[in-house]
Design a protein around this motif. Structure first.
Motif, PDB file in Angstrom:
ATOM      1  N   PRO A   1     -36.364  41.876   6.055  1.00 54.37           N
ATOM      2  CA  PRO A   1     -36.854  42.834   6.026  1.00 54.37           C
ATOM      3  C   PRO A   1     -37.879  43.274   8.098  1.00 54.37           C
ATOM      4  O   PRO A   1     -37.489  44.409   7.695  1.00 54.37           O
ATOM      5  CB  PRO A   1     -38.457  42.868   5.384  1.00 54.37           C
ATOM      6  CG  PRO A   1     -38.183  41.953   4.380  1.00 54.37           C
ATOM      7  CD  PRO A   1     -36.944  40.931   5.109  1.00 54.37           C
ATOM      8  N   LEU A   2     -37.687  42.284   8.122  1.00 50.24           N
ATOM      9  CA  LEU A   2     -37.926  42.200   9.577  1.00 50.24           C
ATOM     10  C   LEU A   2     -37.173  42.516  10.803  1.00 50.24           C
ATOM     11  O   LEU A   2     -37.191  43.653  11.708  1.00 50.24           O
ATOM     12  CB  LEU A   2     -38.260  40.692  10.333  1.00 50.24           C
ATOM     13  CG  LEU A   2     -40.495  40.433   9.662  1.00 50.24           C
ATOM     14  CD1 LEU A   2     -40.389  38.317  10.127  1.00 50.24           C
ATOM     15  CD2 LEU A   2     -41.766  41.129   9.862  1.00 50.24           C
ATOM     16  N   ALA A   3     -35.968  41.667  10.885  1.00 48.30           N
ATOM     17  CA  ALA A   3     -34.722  42.449  10.989  1.00 48.30           C
ATOM     18  C   ALA A   3     -34.527  43.753  10.670  1.00 48.30           C
ATOM     19  O   ALA A   3     -33.600  44.673  12.142  1.00 48.30           O
ATOM     20  CB  ALA A   3     -34.170  41.588  10.956  1.00 48.30           C
ATOM     21  N   THR A   4     -34.080  44.408   9.663  1.00 49.62           N
ATOM     22  CA  THR A   4     -34.504  45.845   9.156  1.00 49.62           C
ATOM     23  C   THR A   4     -34.563  46.231   9.440  1.00 49.62           C
ATOM     24  O   THR A   4     -34.813  47.374  10.408  1.00 49.62           O
ATOM     25  CB  THR A   4     -34.380  46.083   7.600  1.00 49.62           C
ATOM     26  OG1 THR A   4     -32.956  44.961   6.912  1.00 49.62           O
ATOM     27  CG2 THR A   4     -34.358  47.319   7.030  1.00 49.62           C
ATOM     28  N   THR A   5     -35.794  46.161   9.800  1.00 47.42           N
ATOM     29  CA  THR A   5     -37.318  46.852  10.378  1.00 47.42           C
ATOM     30  C   THR A   5     -37.058  47.592  12.065  1.00 47.42           C
ATOM     31  O   THR A   5     -36.844  48.475  12.665  1.00 47.42           O
ATOM     32  CB  THR A   5     -38.306  46.530  10.376  1.00 47.42           C
ATOM     33  OG1 THR A   5     -39.040  46.711   8.760  1.00 47.42           O
ATOM     34  CG2 THR A   5     -39.813  47.333  10.649  1.00 47.42           C
ATOM     35  N   ILE A   6     -36.464  46.264  12.792  1.00 46.27           N
ATOM     36  CA  ILE A   6     -36.091  46.490  13.904  1.00 46.27           C
ATOM     37  C   ILE A   6     -34.794  47.171  14.118  1.00 46.27           C
ATOM     38  O   ILE A   6     -35.225  47.964  15.515  1.00 46.27           O
ATOM     39  CB  ILE A   6     -36.071  44.860  14.604  1.00 46.27           C
ATOM     40  CG1 ILE A   6     -38.180  43.242  14.115  1.00 46.27           C
ATOM     41  CG2 ILE A   6     -35.993  44.525  16.121  1.00 46.27           C
ATOM     42  CD1 ILE A   6     -37.684  42.785  15.022  1.00 46.27           C
ATOM     43  N   ILE A   7     -34.206  46.428  13.657  1.00 42.10           N
ATOM     44  CA  ILE A   7     -33.031  47.303  13.912  1.00 42.10           C
ATOM     45  C   ILE A   7     -32.979  49.074  13.894  1.00 42.10           C
ATOM     46  O   ILE A   7     -32.063  49.635  15.089  1.00 42.10           O
ATOM     47  CB  ILE A   7     -31.110  46.226  13.777  1.00 42.10           C
ATOM     48  CG1 ILE A   7     -30.399  47.057  13.851  1.00 42.10           C
ATOM     49  CG2 ILE A   7     -31.599  46.805  11.877  1.00 42.10           C
ATOM     50  CD1 ILE A   7     -30.289  46.546  15.632  1.00 42.10           C
ATOM     51  N   PHE A   8     -33.499  49.518  12.617  1.00 36.65           N
ATOM     52  CA  PHE A   8     -33.669  50.531  12.470  1.00 36.65           C
ATOM     53  C   PHE A   8     -34.376  51.409  13.472  1.00 36.65           C
ATOM     54  O   PHE A   8     -34.491  52.197  13.387  1.00 36.65           O
ATOM     55  CB  PHE A   8     -33.768  50.732  10.798  1.00 36.65           C
ATOM     56  CG  PHE A   8     -32.081  50.266   9.947  1.00 36.65           C
ATOM     57  CD1 PHE A   8     -31.031  51.911   9.561  1.00 36.65           C
ATOM     58  CD2 PHE A   8     -32.010  49.409   9.664  1.00 36.65           C
ATOM     59  CE1 PHE A   8     -29.627  51.465   8.941  1.00 36.65           C
ATOM     60  CE2 PHE A   8     -31.011  49.085   8.231  1.00 36.65           C
ATOM     61  CZ  PHE A   8     -30.439  50.079   8.356  1.00 36.65           C
ATOM     62  N   ASN A   9     -35.336  50.531  13.567  1.00 35.69           N
ATOM     63  CA  ASN A   9     -36.538  51.978  14.189  1.00 35.69           C
ATOM     64  C   ASN A   9     -35.471  51.289  15.713  1.00 35.69           C
ATOM     65  O   ASN A   9     -35.325  52.654  16.588  1.00 35.69           O
ATOM     66  CB  ASN A   9     -37.591  50.732  14.312  1.00 35.69           C
ATOM     67  CG  ASN A   9     -38.671  51.517  13.194  1.00 35.69           C
ATOM     68  OD1 ASN A   9     -39.272  51.990  12.894  1.00 35.69           O
ATOM     69  ND2 ASN A   9     -38.216  50.567  12.497  1.00 35.69           N
ATOM     70  N   PHE A  10     -34.982  50.131  16.213  1.00 41.78           N
ATOM     71  CA  PHE A  10     -34.761  50.257  17.252  1.00 41.78           C
ATOM     72  C   PHE A  10     -33.271  51.567  17.712  1.00 41.78           C
ATOM     73  O   PHE A  10     -33.588  52.277  18.988  1.00 41.78           O
ATOM     74  CB  PHE A  10     -33.807  48.879  18.006  1.00 41.78           C
ATOM     75  CG  PHE A  10     -32.938  49.246  19.412  1.00 41.78           C
ATOM     76  CD1 PHE A  10     -33.975  49.051  20.414  1.00 41.78           C
ATOM     77  CD2 PHE A  10     -31.999  49.186  19.261  1.00 41.78           C
ATOM     78  CE1 PHE A  10     -32.624  48.957  21.674  1.00 41.78           C
ATOM     79  CE2 PHE A  10     -30.996  48.805  20.340  1.00 41.78           C
ATOM     80  CZ  PHE A  10     -31.696  48.916  21.681  1.00 41.78           C
ATOM     81  N   TYR A  11     -32.332  51.518  16.714  1.00 49.65           N
ATOM     82  CA  TYR A  11     -31.640  53.008  16.871  1.00 49.65           C
ATOM     83  C   TYR A  11     -31.889  54.634  16.553  1.00 49.65           C
ATOM     84  O   TYR A  11     -30.958  54.453  17.486  1.00 49.65           O
ATOM     85  CB  TYR A  11     -30.946  52.559  15.364  1.00 49.65           C
ATOM     86  CG  TYR A  11     -30.007  53.937  14.800  1.00 49.65           C
ATOM     87  CD1 TYR A  11     -28.474  53.516  15.691  1.00 49.65           C
ATOM     88  CD2 TYR A  11     -30.295  54.960  14.355  1.00 49.65           C
ATOM     89  CE1 TYR A  11     -28.117  54.470  15.170  1.00 49.65           C
ATOM     90  CE2 TYR A  11     -29.242  55.746  13.368  1.00 49.65           C
ATOM     91  CZ  TYR A  11     -28.144  55.703  14.407  1.00 49.65           C
ATOM     92  OH  TYR A  11     -27.449  56.833  13.942  1.00 49.65           O
ATOM     93  N   PHE A  12     -33.326  54.232  16.315  1.00 44.65           N
ATOM     94  CA  PHE A  12     -33.611  55.548  15.820  1.00 44.65           C
ATOM     95  C   PHE A  12     -34.097  56.578  17.827  1.00 44.65           C
ATOM     96  O   PHE A  12     -33.843  56.895  17.914  1.00 44.65           O
ATOM     97  CB  PHE A  12     -35.078  55.511  15.095  1.00 44.65           C
ATOM     98  CG  PHE A  12     -34.503  56.403  13.475  1.00 44.65           C
ATOM     99  CD1 PHE A  12     -33.863  57.914  13.577  1.00 44.65           C
ATOM    100  CD2 PHE A  12     -33.857  55.555  12.030  1.00 44.65           C
ATOM    101  CE1 PHE A  12     -32.809  58.053  12.527  1.00 44.65           C
ATOM    102  CE2 PHE A  12     -33.668  55.916  12.253  1.00 44.65           C
ATOM    103  CZ  PHE A  12     -33.156  57.260  11.200  1.00 44.65           C
ATOM    104  N   TRP A  13     -34.373  54.655  17.902  1.00 48.52           N
ATOM    105  CA  TRP A  13     -35.013  55.354  19.521  1.00 48.52           C
ATOM    106  C   TRP A  13     -34.076  55.253  20.313  1.00 48.52           C
ATOM    107  O   TRP A  13     -34.437  56.557  21.473  1.00 48.52           O
ATOM    108  CB  TRP A  13     -36.028  53.898  19.897  1.00 48.52           C
ATOM    109  CG  TRP A  13     -36.348  53.630  21.352  1.00 48.52           C
ATOM    110  CD1 TRP A  13     -37.686  54.358  21.518  1.00 48.52           C
ATOM    111  CD2 TRP A  13     -35.979  53.463  22.889  1.00 48.52           C
ATOM    112  NE1 TRP A  13     -38.311  54.102  23.200  1.00 48.52           N
ATOM    113  CE2 TRP A  13     -37.103  53.690  23.442  1.00 48.52           C
ATOM    114  CE3 TRP A  13     -34.847  52.412  22.938  1.00 48.52           C
ATOM    115  CZ2 TRP A  13     -36.564  53.364  24.863  1.00 48.52           C
ATOM    116  CZ3 TRP A  13     -34.474  52.322  23.801  1.00 48.52           C
ATOM    117  CH2 TRP A  13     -35.924  52.830  25.126  1.00 48.52           C
ATOM    118  N   ILE A  14     -32.937  54.629  19.657  1.00 53.30           N
ATOM    119  CA  ILE A  14     -31.835  54.727  20.623  1.00 53.30           C
ATOM    120  C   ILE A  14     -31.399  56.168  21.338  1.00 53.30           C
ATOM    121  O   ILE A  14     -31.066  56.843  22.043  1.00 53.30           O
ATOM    122  CB  ILE A  14     -30.909  53.117  21.409  1.00 53.30           C
ATOM    123  CG1 ILE A  14     -31.195  52.304  21.462  1.00 53.30           C
ATOM    124  CG2 ILE A  14     -29.585  54.311  21.613  1.00 53.30           C
ATOM    125  CD1 ILE A  14     -32.246  52.202  22.889  1.00 53.30           C
TER     126      ILE A  14
END
Length: 892
Positions: free
Chosen positions: A171-184
């Motif tokens: 859950p932590l990794a999914t939250t980080i990577i997908f929010n990073f995706y949307f930010w980028i």
């Protein structure tokens, strides 16, 4: 081992971030394929750092990379990445290869589904959402580990080791990577948009600070000289008023070459902390020109709107109220400008249903073209218009422009034209039917008819004309009149036919039959361009009747002319149309002077007579009445009025003698009545009066009644006066012939003169006696004396003091006239006709028998009494007839 889990997930996060950055930088045409290969390689790299749990079974975070592949690139990317990573896992082998490949395929599909459902929604930017997604992914992974391949004895051991790390880290990794995706994605998307705007957009964009331009759009760079002009203008202005970030500014710039630019300025802060400004520059030269054109067009529209020959209005579409109307509309409808603005068409008289129909048509078709409608004026009159409507925008308001063409007069003319055409067609149809009917009527009518051409040849002849000319139609048609019927040459036909043809006028004349004796025809000739039309009508009977009528009229005129009574006729305009000889004499004018004159100018009549004349003229009924005519010497006229077709006829005759006779008969009847009364009661009253008088004399002689002697004397005088009245009664009642003897009237007057002179002296009045040379008359001296005394004393009583009474005798027209003239006030006109009536008197102490006695005495002497009275006095004239044997003996 847990350390390896953390290192593995960090690597996964780093590699996925790199791939995401590269994805947004690639050409979108091939990015899905390249992205699939890259995610496949990242997954292989992740699997190379495998964490061995038991022999043959190792685990990593490939499920995150595969989910990311499906989410970021879609199904194509997920398939490519799954194929590459599955082949690698298959080659590695081991007891967990089936579960590993299943893991790859399941999460590739999960990522694809997640990308399709979530990528474009707002949930993709929520942290909690991705944390929950991570938990779901962890449970899916645990499920695969537990049951694929089918349950083994070491599965429990494996789950005990990896379940915790996966449930925490995933859950932590999914939250980080997908929010990073949307930010980028958002950051690079904005950068891409800015790059596109700067390099490919036609927008002129400039970013600058106080030192000068920082960034210019490609389109602005291409326009040589423009950027420097704008830079100088903007920088000079910004030195004065630097825009702040809260309030945007708009500036209007005009370059040296006459171009116009509208600039929107917004300030922002650079990462270095310095302030910069963004200027969006729009070339509004064309818009400026269009605005000028629009302003000119608007002015021209306003002029055309107001000065156009047709009615035009503009209503607001939101509430259907007038915002403008032109002059022609106000003139045609009868409204003032203030009456119309702000009102709805329905308030100005337009039918509600009709207005709804217009609006509905406009909404359905977008415009209304040539729709006929009714138009009502302010005063209620109705007309017709052809209406067109179009939606327009006026001052940012959606409005409707209405144009009306008044066709009231045109429709009226069209209606009249249609009616005329209809009538014309009906007339033509009737004419076609009538032509044959006319031909049949002419051919069968009882009168003769034929037509001649300009060469005098017969072109038509009816049956009756054949009979008149004793020839058949075949013998006459096409033949010359004068040749086929030679008898016409010496008759009235030829000269009259020639005259009608030459003068082009119709002629009517009478002509005897050429073939039948004692037969007459009325011939009417009608000229035309093609010849003559001749109409024969048998007037034999009319001619005989006319001759008889003429003879009768002559006889009637002879009778009217020979009448001794007056007769005249008037038309409805009260003009005299006929007067007979007696009428000429009565009016004192000749017939030529009377005919054509208004009746009221010749004969003055009173109001009553005028009413009778109007009654006959208006109500058409006969009236008889009698009047006294001052025009004819105060004669009595009996007038008979009869209505006629042209007015009225009047017949009147002199009835003066009859009226005098009637009055005399009435007077004699009254005298006879008085005589009968006197004869009946005279003797009966005298007997007791004689007795009373005798006893009064005896009582007066007795000494006992000496004191009442004067009273007895008064009573006796009153009885004597009553006796004298009775004596007059008896004289009226006397029916035996008066004894007359020849004597002279002057002798009687001379005997009476002293008595009359004494009476005038006592009354301070005068008397004159003027005897003339007269004939001897058959007279009763006593009665004549009574007549003179009665008339003289009446005259004295009528005069005031110093008045003069004149008694004259003279001869006039074989009559001896006795005239007694006073200078009194005269007798009122209403009393003249009553004189001589017994008991009629105007005196306070009179008996009303004096004049009655005088009339009785005159009657017994065959004399006539005539009275002339005026305000200057009254004259009684007694006309005595002269005996024939004494006419030569005149005595003075």
């Amino acid at each position: 081992m847990y350390y390896q889990f953390i290192i593995n997930v960090i690597v996964v996060l780093f590699l996925c971030g790199v791939v995401t950055f590269l994805d947004l930088s690639f050409n979108r045409k091939y990015s899905r394929y390249i992205l699939g290969i890259m995610f496949g390689l990242i997954t292989i790299f992740t699997m190379t750092g495998k964490i061995m749990v038991i022999e043959g079974r190792f685990y990593d975070f490939r499920h995150i990379t595969m989910t990311m592949a499906g989410f970021a690139g879609g199904p194509v990317t997920a398939i490519i990445a799954a194929m590459i990573s599955s082949l690698y896992r298959y080659n590695v082998g081991g007891s967990g290869s089936m579960g590993g490949i299943t893991n790859i395929l399941v999460f590739a599909c999960f990522g694809s589904i997640l990308g399709r459902r979530v990528k474009s929604s707002q949930n993709g930017k929520k942290v909690l959402f991705w944390f929950i997604v991570g938990i779901v992914m962890a449970f899916i992974l645990i499920f695969i580990i537990a049951f694929i391949p089918p349950w083994k004895s070491d599965s429990v051991k494996v789950l005990r080791i990896v379940a915790g790390p996966f449930l925490i880290i995933t859950p932590l990794a999914t939250t980080i990577i997908f929010n990073f995706y949307f930010w980028i994605y958002e950051f690079l998307g904005k950068a891409s948009i800015l790059n596109t705007i700067i390099n490919f957009s036609p927008i002129n964009l400039m970013i600058f600070d106080t030192n000068g331009p920082i960034l210019l759009s490609k389109n602005l760079k291409r326009q040589q000289g423009l950027s420097s002009n704008i830079e100088n203008s903007i920088l000079l202005d910004t030195d004065k008023t630097w825009p702040n970030g809260e309030n945007q500014q708009f500036r209007y710039i005009t370059t040296e070459d006459g171009r116009h630019f509208a600039t929107d300025l917004s300030s922002f802060q650079m990462p270095s902390g310095t302030s910069a400004c963004l200027a969006i520059i729009n070339d509004v030269t064309e818009r400026k020109w269009e605005q000028e054109m629009f302003r000119g067009a608007k002015e021209r529209f306003a002029k055309a709107f107001q000065l156009g020959p047709h009615m035009m209005t503009i209503i607001r579409k939101s509430d259907y109220r007038y915002v403008d109307v032109n002059r022609r509309f106000l003139e045609a409808r009868g409204f003032a400008y203030e009456d119309a603005i702000g009102k709805t068409p329905i308030e100005l008289g337009v039918s509600g249903s009709e207005f709804k129909r217009i609006i509905k048509t406009l909404e359905e078709r977008g415009s209304v073209q040539n729709l006929e409608c009714a138009l009502f004026t302010k005063y209620g009159s109705k007309g017709s218009v052809i209406l067109s409507a179009e939606t327009i925008h006026v001052d940012d308001q959606e409005c409707i422009l209405f144009a009306y063409n008044d066709v009231t007069e045109m429709k009226r003319m069209q209606t009249e034209r249609v009616e005329q055409l209809t009538k014309h067609l009906e007339l033509e149809a009737e004419l076609s039917k009538s032509n044959q009917l006319i031909a049949d009527l002419i051919d069968n009518m009882p009168d003769g008819f034929y037509a001649l051409d300009n060469q005098w040849r017969f072109t038509f002849i009816n049956k009756k004309a054949e009979e008149l000319m004793l020839k058949t139609r075949e013998e006459l048609l096409g033949k010359v009149l004068w040749e086929v019927i030679p008898e016409t040459r010496g008759s009235l036909l030829k000269p009259n036919y020639q005259k009608a043809k030459n003068d082009c006028v119709s002629i009517t004349f009478e002509n005897p039959s050429l073939f039948l004796r004692d037969t007459w025809y009325q011939v009417t000739v009608y000229p035309s361009q093609i010849g003559l039309s001749v109409y024969y009508r048998d007037i034999t009977e009319q001619k005989l009747s006319r001759e008889k009528l003429t003879k009768s009229q002559e006889e009637t005129a002879s009778i009217l002319e020979s009448m001794t009574d007056c007769f005249f006729a008037m038309d409805r305009n009260w003009q005299i149309t006929y007067v007979n000889r007696a009428g000429e004499i009565a009016f004192g004018n000749s017939r030529d002077e009377l005919l054509g004159r208004n009746f009221t100018e010749v004969f003055e009549i009173n109001d009553t007579s005028q009413l009778h004349f109007h009654e006959v003229m208006n109500e058409k009924r006969s009236v008889n009445f009698e009047i006294i005519s001052e025009l004819l010497g105060n004669k009595w006229l009996e007038i008979s009025l009869y209505p006629s077709e042209t007015g009225l006829t009047c017949y009147f005759r002199d009835i003066t003698s009859r009226k005098i006779a009637e009055n005399e008969i009435a007077r004699l009847d009254r005298l006879n009545l008085v005589g009968q009364l006197a004869a009946g009661i005279g003797h009966e009253i005298r007997n007791p009066m004689t007795t009373v008088r005798g006893y009064l004399q005896l009582l007066g002689e007795k000494p006992d009644y000496a004191a009442q002697k004067s009273t007895f004397a008064l009573m006796i005088s009153e009885l004597d006066r009553a006796n004298s009245i009775i004596t007059e009664f008896l004289s009226l009642a006397r029916t035996k012939q008066t004894e007359l003897k020849s004597q002279n009237l002057n002798d009687i007057l001379n005997n009476l003169y002293p008595l009359l002179e004494a009476d005038t002296f006592t009354q301070n009045k005068q008397i004159r006696f003027i005897p003339g040379e007269i004939f001897n008359l058959k007279l009763n001296g006593k009665e004549i004396s009574q007549l003179v005394l009665n008339l003289a004393r009446n005259g004295l009583e009528a005069m005031k003091e110093r008045g003069s009474l004149t008694i004259k005798s003279y001869v006039e027209d074989d009559k001896v006239v006795l005239a007694i003239e006073d200078e009194g006030c005269g007798i009122p006109l209403e009393n003249l006709n009553k004189l001589g009536t017994p008991f009629f008197t105007t005196k306070d102490s009179g008996t009303g028998l004096g004049l009655a006695t005088c009339y009785k005495i005159a009657e017994s002497h065959n004399a006539k009494i005539h009275i002339d009275s005026s305000a200057k006095g009254t004259t009684f004239l007694i006309f005595f007839p002269i005996p024939k044997q004494d006419q030569n003996e005149i005595i003075a």
